[in-house]
Design a protein around this motif. Structure first.
Motif, PDB file in Angstrom:
ATOM      1  N   SER A 161       8.846  51.853  74.111  1.00 50.93           N
ATOM      2  CA  SER A 161       9.697  52.929  73.587  1.00 50.93           C
ATOM      3  C   SER A 161      10.108  53.913  74.683  1.00 50.93           C
ATOM      4  N   GLY A 162       9.326  53.967  75.779  1.00 49.99           N
ATOM      5  CA  GLY A 162       9.652  54.883  76.866  1.00 49.99           C
ATOM      6  C   GLY A 162      10.457  54.261  77.980  1.00 49.99           C
ATOM      7  N   GLU A 163      10.894  53.017  77.786  1.00 47.62           N
ATOM      8  CA  GLU A 163      11.625  52.333  78.854  1.00 47.62           C
ATOM      9  C   GLU A 163      12.908  53.081  79.199  1.00 47.62           C
ATOM     10  N   GLY A 164      13.117  53.299  80.478  1.00 49.15           N
ATOM     11  CA  GLY A 164      14.341  53.939  80.934  1.00 49.15           C
ATOM     12  C   GLY A 164      14.271  55.447  81.036  1.00 49.15           C
ATOM     13  N   TRP A 165      13.212  56.083  80.507  1.00 45.66           N
ATOM     14  CA  TRP A 165      13.152  57.550  80.569  1.00 45.66           C
ATOM     15  C   TRP A 165      11.753  58.110  80.800  1.00 45.66           C
ATOM     16  N   LEU A 166      10.725  57.450  80.289  1.00 43.66           N
ATOM     17  CA  LEU A 166       9.386  58.033  80.384  1.00 43.66           C
ATOM     18  C   LEU A 166       8.854  58.014  81.819  1.00 43.66           C
ATOM     19  N   GLY A 167       9.192  56.969  82.575  1.00 41.74           N
ATOM     20  CA  GLY A 167       8.672  56.857  83.924  1.00 41.74           C
ATOM     21  C   GLY A 167       9.050  58.026  84.815  1.00 41.74           C
ATOM     22  N   SER A 168      10.214  58.620  84.599  1.00 47.70           N
ATOM     23  CA  SER A 168      10.676  59.733  85.429  1.00 47.70           C
ATOM     24  C   SER A 168      10.570  61.087  84.725  1.00 47.70           C
ATOM     25  N   HIS A 169       9.968  61.118  83.542  1.00 45.94           N
ATOM     26  CA  HIS A 169       9.860  62.379  82.796  1.00 45.94           C
ATOM     27  C   HIS A 169       8.865  63.307  83.495  1.00 45.94           C
ATOM     28  N   PRO A 170       9.206  64.586  83.695  1.00 47.69           N
ATOM     29  CA  PRO A 170       8.284  65.502  84.386  1.00 47.69           C
ATOM     30  C   PRO A 170       6.963  65.713  83.647  1.00 47.69           C
ATOM     31  N   GLU A 171       6.934  65.445  82.337  1.00 45.60           N
ATOM     32  CA  GLU A 171       5.699  65.592  81.564  1.00 45.60           C
ATOM     33  C   GLU A 171       5.102  64.224  81.219  1.00 45.60           C
ATOM     34  N   ARG A 172       5.350  63.235  82.081  1.00 44.00           N
ATOM     35  CA  ARG A 172       4.864  61.878  81.793  1.00 44.00           C
ATOM     36  C   ARG A 172       3.356  61.841  81.567  1.00 44.00           C
ATOM     37  N   GLU A 173       2.613  62.553  82.395  1.00 49.35           N
ATOM     38  CA  GLU A 173       1.159  62.526  82.286  1.00 49.35           C
ATOM     39  C   GLU A 173       0.700  63.107  80.950  1.00 49.35           C
ATOM     40  N   LEU A 174       1.259  64.240  80.552  1.00 51.10           N
ATOM     41  CA  LEU A 174       0.891  64.856  79.276  1.00 51.10           C
ATOM     42  C   LEU A 174       1.266  63.945  78.112  1.00 51.10           C
ATOM     43  N   ILE A 175       2.461  63.371  78.162  1.00 52.34           N
ATOM     44  CA  ILE A 175       2.921  62.483  77.093  1.00 52.34           C
ATOM     45  C   ILE A 175       1.985  61.288  76.960  1.00 52.34           C
ATOM     46  N   THR A 176       1.643  60.689  78.077  1.00 53.05           N
ATOM     47  CA  THR A 176       0.792  59.499  78.058  1.00 53.05           C
ATOM     48  C   THR A 176      -0.584  59.820  77.488  1.00 53.05           C
ATOM     49  N   ARG A 177      -1.174  60.917  77.947  1.00 51.14           N
ATOM     50  CA  ARG A 177      -2.523  61.268  77.488  1.00 51.14           C
ATOM     51  C   ARG A 177      -2.546  61.580  75.991  1.00 51.14           C
ATOM     52  N   ARG A 178      -1.589  62.358  75.531  1.00 54.50           N
ATOM     53  CA  ARG A 178      -1.610  62.741  74.111  1.00 54.50           C
ATOM     54  C   ARG A 178      -1.219  61.574  73.217  1.00 54.50           C
ATOM     55  N   TYR A 179      -0.258  60.757  73.655  1.00 55.45           N
ATOM     56  CA  TYR A 179       0.161  59.612  72.841  1.00 55.45           C
ATOM     57  C   TYR A 179      -0.998  58.632  72.658  1.00 55.45           C
ATOM     58  N   LEU A 180      -1.817  58.469  73.686  1.00 50.66           N
ATOM     59  CA  LEU A 180      -2.919  57.502  73.653  1.00 50.66           C
ATOM     60  C   LEU A 180      -4.253  58.160  73.316  1.00 50.66           C
ATOM     61  N   ALA A 181      -4.181  59.338  72.725  1.00 48.99           N
ATOM     62  CA  ALA A 181      -5.368  60.040  72.210  1.00 48.99           C
ATOM     63  C   ALA A 181      -6.430  60.230  73.283  1.00 48.99           C
ATOM     64  N   HIS A 182      -5.985  60.427  74.540  1.00 50.78           N
ATOM     65  CA  HIS A 182      -6.873  60.737  75.666  1.00 50.78           C
ATOM     66  C   HIS A 182      -7.900  59.636  75.939  1.00 50.78           C
ATOM     67  N   GLN A 183      -7.618  58.398  75.518  1.00 52.47           N
ATOM     68  CA  GLN A 183      -8.519  57.286  75.799  1.00 52.47           C
ATOM     69  C   GLN A 183      -8.249  56.783  77.219  1.00 52.47           C
ATOM     70  N   ARG A 184      -9.215  56.990  78.091  1.00 53.58           N
ATOM     71  CA  ARG A 184      -8.989  56.862  79.531  1.00 53.58           C
ATOM     72  C   ARG A 184      -8.506  55.475  79.949  1.00 53.58           C
ATOM     73  N   ASP A 185      -9.139  54.409  79.442  1.00 54.72           N
ATOM     74  CA  ASP A 185      -8.739  53.057  79.847  1.00 54.72           C
ATOM     75  C   ASP A 185      -7.277  52.794  79.514  1.00 54.72           C
ATOM     76  N   MET A 186      -6.870  53.226  78.331  1.00 56.82           N
ATOM     77  CA  MET A 186      -5.489  52.989  77.918  1.00 56.82           C
ATOM     78  C   MET A 186      -4.518  53.864  78.709  1.00 56.82           C
ATOM     79  N   VAL A 187      -4.923  55.088  79.010  1.00 54.59           N
ATOM     80  CA  VAL A 187      -4.069  55.968  79.822  1.00 54.59           C
ATOM     81  C   VAL A 187      -3.879  55.364  81.209  1.00 54.59           C
ATOM     82  N   ASP A 188      -4.956  54.840  81.802  1.00 51.65           N
ATOM     83  CA  ASP A 188      -4.858  54.208  83.119  1.00 51.65           C
ATOM     84  C   ASP A 188      -3.944  52.991  83.073  1.00 51.65           C
ATOM     85  N   ALA A 189      -4.077  52.186  82.006  1.00 49.87           N
ATOM     86  CA  ALA A 189      -3.231  50.995  81.875  1.00 49.87           C
ATOM     87  C   ALA A 189      -1.765  51.377  81.746  1.00 49.87           C
ATOM     88  N   ALA A 190      -1.490  52.435  80.975  1.00 51.18           N
ATOM     89  CA  ALA A 190      -0.103  52.882  80.797  1.00 51.18           C
ATOM     90  C   ALA A 190       0.470  53.418  82.107  1.00 51.18           C
TER      91      ALA A 190
END
Length: 462
Positions: A209-238
């Motif tokens: 769903s983030g293809e084309g925009w999430l990779g360059s979003h200035p809040e990518r880290e926050l988006i990734t962590r909150r979307y994946l419920a702060h689960q570290r393995d999944m955040v690292d994979a993303a």
């Protein structure tokens, strides 16, 4: 819970009612869908060639949402029943969108194919959105004009101030599928908590769903962590997946990407060294999602490939991407995926012809790097080692990177060319290797190539 999306007539959308074709929902019908937690109804409160609005009404059953589930709840005993689920835009709305607008999210419309990639004049309205302080940070960088009006705790008692919710209105010119994917991804981020099981497949959903925009979003880290419920393995994979998709300098809006993404150039450079060194056995240390593993398995003469990762989730995704479950017995016998850390000795990794550390060492804390180096060059002792890492001097060519900033939030350091040369020379002298330094990617006259490579070869005793 309510969401409305309005399309206005424009130079590309001559009839605004064509919104119904793009959404695959007929304006003359009221359609209901059973979704997680309740029922979603899709209807059109206004339809005309000038302006057409679609509404999604999500009726949440708070009792049905928790029936049969054992949960611990903070606060008062009725908190699981008396909450904001029925009216606030949360992950439940995202789930409903995924069901009722599935085809539109994928960008398919056989009836009006010329509109799929057309930027439409759109207005999105949500009457109650949590995370009011984040709305501007999340949507404005995507080109939306954001109007977020705080909702008072009680209009009759102004002294109580505002609630954590806001009435949100977004206006902008976007492809419909992009607008839907922005909402599908960011509404759960605003909520800060998902109301269903967050499993490894959520990484795939986020990247898709983030293809084309999430990779360059200035809040990518926050988006990734909150979307994946702060689960570290999944955040690292993303992080790894998103870096693979968006690993190149930002382009000016008027420019077209004339060259291949840096991640592809880097893979080509590593594979060129593999072909030159002609190993029979290869270690991909920190293999991520398995992109390089696939190419190694296709190379004639390579008899065995091992990928290692500290993340079990990343290895699971790699196995899925490589279709390990569909491999023949002979194919499967050539590949191993092992959970292993570079910081600890692993007897299974000794004696390989080649070890590859592609964009790995910069993720290691500087104080732990000597131990990792000793582990690779002494304990594992491969005949050859290929290392790639960012060239920090090249960072000034990335327009959206702050001065002194690093390319990835998980990088612990980024070296200049001189710093890599000093480290590589010391390693070669200490452990008995020769070393060759090579640029990867187009070289800038002053700042060098975006990536730098060190190729180590074990010295042969005379």
């Amino acid at each position: 819970m309510l969401l409305t999306i309005t399309a206005d007539r424009s130079d590309v959308l001559e009839d605004a009612s064509d919104l119904g074709f793009l959404l695959h929902k007929h304006p003359d019908r009221v359609q209901g869908f059973d979704v997680v937690g309740g029922t979603a109804t899709v209807l059109y409160p206004q339809v005309s060639p000038e302006r057409t609005t679609v509404a999604v009404v999500l009726e949440v059953d708070p009792i049905g949402l928790v029936r049969g589930k054992r949960r611990q709840h903070e606060g008062f005993s009725l908190a699981q029943y008396v909450n904001d689920r029925p009216y606030a835009a949360t992950s439940l709305l995202s789930v409903a969108m995924g069901k009722v607008f599935r085809t539109a999210l994928g960008g398919r419309c056989d009836a009006r194919p010329h509109l799929v990639d057309a930027a439409l004049d759109l207005t999105v309205e949500l009457p109650a959105v949590p995370g009011a302080d984040l709305v501007e940070r999340l949507f404005a960088p995507l080109g939306w004009t954001v109007d977020a009006t705080p909702v008072a705790l009680d209009p009759e008692v102004p002294a109580w101030g505002d609630s954590p919710y806001a009435t949100v209105r977004l206006t902008g010119r976007h492809r419909l599928r992009d607008a839907l994917n922005h909402l599908y991804t960011l509404v759960p981020v605003l909520d800060g908590g998902k109301h269903y099981w967050v499993g490894p497949d959520e990484v795939d959903k986020l990247v898709r769903s983030g293809e084309g925009w999430l990779g360059s979003h200035p809040e990518r880290e926050l988006i990734t962590r909150r979307y994946l419920a702060h689960q570290r393995d999944m955040v690292d994979a993303a992080r790894t997946r998103l870096t693979e998709l968006d690993d190149r300098p930002d382009l000016e809006p008027s420019e077209e990407p004339a060259e291949r993404p840096l991640v592809a150039v880097r893979h080509d450079a590593v594979m060129a060294q593999v072909e030159r060194l002609r190993p029979a056995t290869v270690l991909d240390l920190g293999c991520g999602q398995g992109a390089l593993l696939r190419r190694l398995l296709e190379l004639q003469g390579v008899q065995r490939v091992v990928g290692t990762e500290v993340s079990d989730v990343a290895l699971s995704v790699a196995a899925k991407r490589l279709h390990v479950d569909r491999m023949t017995e002979r194919q499967a016998s050539r590949l191993d995926l092992w959970l292993s850390s570079l910081q600890y000795q692993d007897e299974r990794l000794r004696g390989f012809d080649l070890a590859v550390l592609m964009e790995v060492i910069e993720h290691v804390d500087p104080e732990r790097l000597p131990a990792v180096t000793a582990n690779v060059f002494s304990a594992m002792r491969p005949a050859a080692v290929v290392v790639t890492t960012p060239n920090a001097e090249h960072n000034v060519l990335y327009p959206n990177l702050e001065p002194g900033g690093m390319r990835h939030p998980d990088h612990r350091f980024e070296w200049t060319r001189a710093e890599l040369a000093a480290w590589a020379s010391d390693v070669a002298a200490t452990y008995g290797y020769t070393v060759e330094l090579l640029p990867v990617g187009d070289e800038h006259p002053q700042h060098g190539a975006p990536t730098q490579m060190a190729v180590f070869r074990e010295e042969v005793a005379a």
